[in-house]
Design a protein around this motif. Structure first.
Motif, PDB file in Angstrom:
ATOM      1  N   TYR A 174     -19.541 -15.970  30.910  1.00  0.00           N
ATOM      2  CA  TYR A 174     -18.231 -16.394  30.442  1.00  0.00           C
ATOM      3  C   TYR A 174     -18.349 -17.170  29.136  1.00  0.00           C
ATOM      4  N   ILE A 200     -12.598 -15.752  27.307  1.00  0.00           N
ATOM      5  CA  ILE A 200     -11.442 -16.514  27.770  1.00  0.00           C
ATOM      6  C   ILE A 200     -10.635 -16.980  26.552  1.00  0.00           C
ATOM      7  N   LEU A 214     -10.678 -20.196  32.535  1.00  0.00           N
ATOM      8  CA  LEU A 214     -12.098 -19.995  32.839  1.00  0.00           C
ATOM      9  C   LEU A 214     -12.340 -20.095  34.341  1.00  0.00           C
ATOM     10  N   ALA A 217     -10.918 -17.051  36.097  1.00  0.00           N
ATOM     11  CA  ALA A 217     -11.715 -15.838  35.895  1.00  0.00           C
ATOM     12  C   ALA A 217     -12.929 -15.825  36.805  1.00  0.00           C
TER      13      ALA A 217
END
Length: 465
Positions: A174, A200, A214, A217
């Motif tokens: 991420y 993101i 975040l 996700a």
């Protein structure tokens, strides 16, 4: 060439180098040659007989130099500067002369031990906790790849190197949508894949990653059966200087036991100045891996990138390979080739040692503070130009703007400025529009160099109307 001739030409080239730097302001910043023009002047086949260095140097002047973009020019405002201060250049001359391959402690103990101390000097300069150690990489790209490989191995129980990734499922990493393209490339090379690099959205004045998005996700990926592997945060992103809320991102990572890497390649150098910590460095303690490039803003000649590691063992577990011929007998020592992807290593620490001793941290801080101040002054001057728009406010010494008109007009102005030669800028993309990016960071630039850019921009813009 014998060593007497080497000494003669070494002196001549040093004199040439000093003259080159003294006259840089008289040269166009960007090369003014057309594609293929340099190659057309080179013979199509190598010579069978030896040639004198006087002839080689003459061709260097007439063929090579016109095709060089001058990264040490004080009006280089494109990309991020790759600085080369005089002490670091002299250190590199010594490194090139000794020509050691410093892969193991025993192949040059001084290189290994100076590296360890220099990494710690910089750790102290950046006010990182004493638990951090680290290694000198060639570039932030290599450090990021090392960190992503470590994320991959840690998430697979260190079985990916042995088994491959075919049955490991979707490993997810991420980051924000403002990260450098080297993060994408690291995901490719590590076998994570572009589709598993989850970007993101960002928000706020520093374009920080949306921490709630975040967290959402990661939760969605866990529910879908994917395997979160790590988070990459940024301080001073390449596009517009995007900087995440480091503490908030780290809290999310810890909640999910994810490995963390912080890309501070450019802005990390500015963290030798304590006044910038509140906006860009708070919450840094606890990141597993942190990278910054002394070859950008500190003046260490390219290439020189520091990767700090809270615990080196996960990266060693990922990268260390020790055939019999590389084993070191006797007392325990550090072999930095086990910490990095390349086996071969240059003595990069020497230029850091020379640089810090010759300028001191106070001298380096003064340069960075000036660059930040001058960038702010120039931003205000451009803001006052009729029809011009500031598209991202200064973050440290980086901002972006637009001239009147369309995206095509932005590119037309950038191209005209670079053809003019007095300054060098690059275009960028931000919030769906093309922008013109400006950063101050060349080691020897002055306020006059920076403020001249306003006059050059106005002059060139008028000419292309």
């Amino acid at each position: 060439m014998d060593w007497d001739e080497y000494a003669l030409w070494g002196g001549k080239i040093a004199d040439w180098g000093a003259a080159y730097h003294k006259t840089l302001r008289d040269r166009p910043v960007r090369a003014q040659t057309a594609p293929g023009e340099i190659a057309a002047q080179l013979p199509s086949a190598p010579p069978n007989g030896a040639e004198g260095l006087d002839a080689v140097m003459a061709d260097f002047e007439t063929i090579v130099m016109p095709g060089m973009t001058h990264w040490q020019h004080p009006r280089f405002f494109a990309y991020f500067a790759a600085n080369a201060s005089p002490p670091s250049m002299l250190a590199e001359q010594l490194v090139n002369t000794v020509a050691a391959q410093c892969m193991l402690w025993q192949t040059s103990p001084a290189a290994t031990e100076v590296e360890g101390v220099m990494v710690d000097w910089l750790r102290q300069a950046l006010d990182l906790p004493s638990e951090y150690t680290g290694v000198i990489q060639d570039s932030a790209s290599s450090a990021t790849l090392s960190a992503v490989l470590t994320m991959r191995e840690r998430a697979t129980g260190y079985t990916g190197n042995r088994d491959g990734l075919s049955d490991k499922g979707a490993l997810r990493v991420y980051c924000s949508d403002q990260v450098h393209s080297s993060i994408d490339r690291a995901a490719w090379v590590a076998g994570i894949g572009q589709d598993n690099l989850v970007k993101i959205p960002t928000h706020g004045p520093r374009f920080a990653v949306d921490v709630a998005a975040l967290e959402a996700a990661i939760a969605a990926d866990i529910k879908a059966g994917h395997t979160p592997a790590g988070i990459i945060a940024i301080t001073g992103g390449t596009g517009v200087g995007a900087s995440d809320d480091l503490g908030a991102v780290l809290a999310v990572a810890k909640a999910h036991d994810l490995y963390t890497h912080l890309d501070a390649a450019w802005a990390g150098s500015a963290m030798i100045c304590p006044e910038f910590h509140a906006d860009f460095w708070d919450g840094v303690a606890g990141y597993d891996s942190i990278v910054f490039n002394p070859h950008k803003w500190l003046g260490a000649q390219f290439d020189c990138s520091i990767q700090f590691l809270l615990d080196p063992q996960p990266q060693l577990n990922t990268l260390k390979i020790e055939p019999e011929y590389l084993k070191t007998s006797g007392d325990a020592v550090t072999n930095y080739s086990e910490w990095t992807i390349p086996l071969g290593r240059r003595f990069r620490a020497l230029k850091i040692w020379f640089l810090i001793r010759c300028y001191g941290l106070d001298g380096l801080r003064a340069r960075i503070r000036n660059h930040v101040l001058w960038a702010g002054e120039l931003c205000e001057a451009i803001r006052q130009m009729e029809g011009f728009e500031i598209t991202s406010e200064p973050i440290l010494s980086l901002f972006s703007f637009r001239c009147p008109g369309s995206d095509d007009d932005q590119q037309r102005l950038v191209d005209a400025l670079n053809d003019d030669g007095r300054i060098y800028l690059t275009q960028g993309a931000f919030e769906g529009r093309k922008v013109i990016r400006f950063q101050v960071g060349q080691f020897d630039c002055t306020r006059d160099d920076v403020m001249l850019a306003r006059d050059v921009i106005a002059d060139v813009w008028e000419k292309i109307q």
